[in-house]
Write a protein that holds these residues in place. Structure first.
Motif, mmCIF file in Angstrom:
data_model
loop_
_atom_site.group_PDB
_atom_site.id
_atom_site.type_symbol
_atom_site.label_atom_id
_atom_site.label_comp_id
_atom_site.label_asym_id
_atom_site.label_seq_id
_atom_site.Cartn_x
_atom_site.Cartn_y
_atom_site.Cartn_z
ATOM 1 N N CYS A 291 11.222 5.213 -11.734
ATOM 2 C CA CYS A 291 9.775 5.401 -11.827
ATOM 3 C C CYS A 291 9.179 6.006 -10.560
ATOM 4 O O CYS A 291 7.991 6.358 -10.557
ATOM 5 N N THR A 292 9.954 6.162 -9.498
ATOM 6 C CA THR A 292 9.383 6.739 -8.272
ATOM 7 C C THR A 292 9.128 8.234 -8.421
ATOM 8 O O THR A 292 8.626 8.865 -7.503
ATOM 9 N N ARG A 293 9.464 8.831 -9.579
ATOM 10 C CA ARG A 293 9.105 10.234 -9.797
ATOM 11 C C ARG A 293 7.632 10.381 -10.192
ATOM 12 O O ARG A 293 7.189 11.444 -10.620
ATOM 13 N N CYS A 294 6.885 9.321 -10.052
ATOM 14 C CA CYS A 294 5.439 9.318 -10.335
ATOM 15 C C CYS A 294 4.714 10.392 -9.519
ATOM 16 O O CYS A 294 4.890 10.470 -8.305
ATOM 17 N N PRO A 295 3.864 11.225 -10.168
ATOM 18 C CA PRO A 295 3.157 12.278 -9.437
ATOM 19 C C PRO A 295 2.118 11.752 -8.440
ATOM 20 O O PRO A 295 1.662 12.505 -7.579
ATOM 21 N N ARG A 296 1.762 10.463 -8.570
ATOM 22 C CA ARG A 296 0.826 9.888 -7.588
ATOM 23 C C ARG A 296 1.566 9.130 -6.490
ATOM 24 O O ARG A 296 0.963 8.409 -5.700
ATOM 25 N N GLN A 297 2.864 9.267 -6.469
ATOM 26 C CA GLN A 297 3.723 8.615 -5.446
ATOM 27 C C GLN A 297 3.740 7.093 -5.576
ATOM 28 O O GLN A 297 4.064 6.381 -4.636
ATOM 29 N N ASN A 298 3.349 6.599 -6.745
ATOM 30 C CA ASN A 298 3.459 5.153 -6.958
ATOM 31 C C ASN A 298 4.925 4.755 -7.097
ATOM 32 O O ASN A 298 5.775 5.575 -7.447
ATOM 33 N N SER A 299 5.183 3.475 -6.884
ATOM 34 C CA SER A 299 6.502 2.939 -7.177
ATOM 35 C C SER A 299 6.322 1.630 -7.953
ATOM 36 O O SER A 299 6.268 0.551 -7.361
ATOM 37 N N PRO A 300 6.171 1.719 -9.283
ATOM 38 C CA PRO A 300 6.048 0.473 -10.057
ATOM 39 C C PRO A 300 7.222 -0.477 -9.794
ATOM 40 O O PRO A 300 7.035 -1.692 -9.697
ATOM 41 N N HIS B 144 0.814 -1.225 0.000
ATOM 42 C CA HIS B 144 0.000 0.000 0.000
ATOM 43 C C HIS B 144 0.847 1.273 0.000
ATOM 44 O O HIS B 144 0.304 2.369 -0.152
ATOM 45 N N ASP B 145 2.149 1.125 0.140
ATOM 46 C CA ASP B 145 3.035 2.296 -0.025
ATOM 47 C C ASP B 145 3.573 2.390 -1.442
ATOM 48 O O ASP B 145 4.372 3.282 -1.748
ATOM 49 N N THR B 146 3.173 1.469 -2.308
ATOM 50 C CA THR B 146 3.713 1.486 -3.675
ATOM 51 C C THR B 146 2.649 1.817 -4.722
ATOM 52 O O THR B 146 2.977 2.064 -5.867
ATOM 53 N N LEU B 147 1.379 1.837 -4.318
ATOM 54 C CA LEU B 147 0.323 2.049 -5.323
ATOM 55 C C LEU B 147 -0.827 2.872 -4.747
ATOM 56 O O LEU B 147 -1.458 2.472 -3.768
ATOM 57 N N TYR B 148 -1.074 4.040 -5.388
ATOM 58 C CA TYR B 148 -2.142 4.938 -4.931
ATOM 59 C C TYR B 148 -3.131 5.248 -6.048
ATOM 60 O O TYR B 148 -3.863 6.218 -5.975
ATOM 61 N N GLY B 149 -3.131 4.469 -7.116
ATOM 62 C CA GLY B 149 -3.949 4.788 -8.288
ATOM 63 C C GLY B 149 -3.030 5.262 -9.402
ATOM 64 O O GLY B 149 -1.812 5.281 -9.240
ATOM 65 N N CYS B 150 -3.594 5.641 -10.557
ATOM 66 C CA CYS B 150 -2.730 5.992 -11.684
ATOM 67 C C CYS B 150 -3.392 7.053 -12.546
ATOM 68 O O CYS B 150 -4.567 6.942 -12.893
#
Ligand code: SF4
Ligand code: SF4
Length: 244
Positions: free
Chosen positions: A96-105, A38-44
């Motif tokens: 990929c952690t530069r994702c604006p939704r704070q995801n970490s693929p 749950h710290d790696t995926l917040y939606g996309c």
């Protein structure tokens, strides 16, 4: 999947049998149950920033966005396809952690790889088979790829330069100013104290047990090496948890 031969996934030749939906769901649930999930995926947002930053996406038919979207949608069939193939194309660089939704693929992929290994999936065995010598070397000596492994038949994909290096290995190593690097069997000398610490970490964190799931023969040899060294230093290998 792309038909462009320059962008085929690493394991394009691998064919892995389909499994029932229940089995895919079980594996999916195991990924979601991981405390890191749950710290790696917040939606996309589907913005593609992760794809633009991803080095693997340049060379393979691979997309970190697909991982984020597939898992966010709880697409269990799509998840399984990624688990037995593309999951091994990631370089684990975490650009990929530069994702604006704070995801970490990349973080999702770490969890998925661990689930693939812990479940002894054939795709994980196939993907990691080429690394068995490296795993053995790291876990038995505490150092990475050693000079004597730089041989064309060990790493055919490293190209023609490997032949020239292996022909003159002794000379190359002696040309390095630092004397402790004049060896061929080790990348560098690792002290016994450090090896004991590494063995304890691998054993206590479960990393050593993961080897058994994918390469039982390497596991058995490594078990003997580790058991001997740890017992020399007063640790009971079969009851290692008692030292915590
Ligand atoms: S960690 Fe993997 S998915 Fe993320 S940018 Fe690096 S190669 Fe791509
Ligand atoms: S950067 Fe984040 S939000 Fe954008 S596509 Fe990738 S995972 Fe989705």
């Amino acid at each position: 999947m792309s038909t462009d031969p320059r962008k085929l996934p690493i394991h394009a030749d691998a064919r892995h049998a389909d499994v029932p939906l229940e089995e895919k769901q079980r594996l999916f649930d195991e990924v979601v149950a991981d405390t890191r999930y749950h710290d790696t995926l917040y939606g996309c947002y589907e913005c593609g920033i992760c794809v633009a930053a991803c080095p693997s996406a340049r060379f393979y038919d691979f997309s970190p966005r697909v991982f984020a979207q597939t898992l966010a949608r709880k697409d269990v069939h799509g998840f399984y396809e990624l688990l037995v193939d593309s999951v091994w194309d990631c370089s684990q660089c975490f650009s990929c952690t530069r994702c604006p939704r704070q995801n970490s693929p990349g973080g999702l992929i770490t969890i998925m790889r661990e689930v693939a290994v812990n479940n002894g999936l054939q795709s994980a065995k196939d993907a990691l088979a080429a690394y068995s010598r490296v795993i053995y070397k790291v876990m038995s000596t505490g150092t990475q790829v050693s000079p004597d492994m730089l041989q064309p038949d060990f790493f055919p994909d490293w190209g023609p330069d490997v032949q020239a290096v292996s022909d003159n290995l002794e000379t190359w190593r002696r040309a390095i100013p630092t004397e402790t690097l004049h060896t061929l069997e080790l990348a560098w000398d690792v002290s016994e104290k450090t090896r004991v610490e590494l063995f304890l970490i691998w054993k206590l964190t479960g990393n050593f047990d993961m080897i058994e799931k994918i390469d039982e023969s390497s596991y058995l040899i490594l078990e003997e090496i580790m058991e001997e060294l740890l017992e020399e230093h007063g640790y009971d290998f079969d009851d290692i948890e008692s030292i915590i």
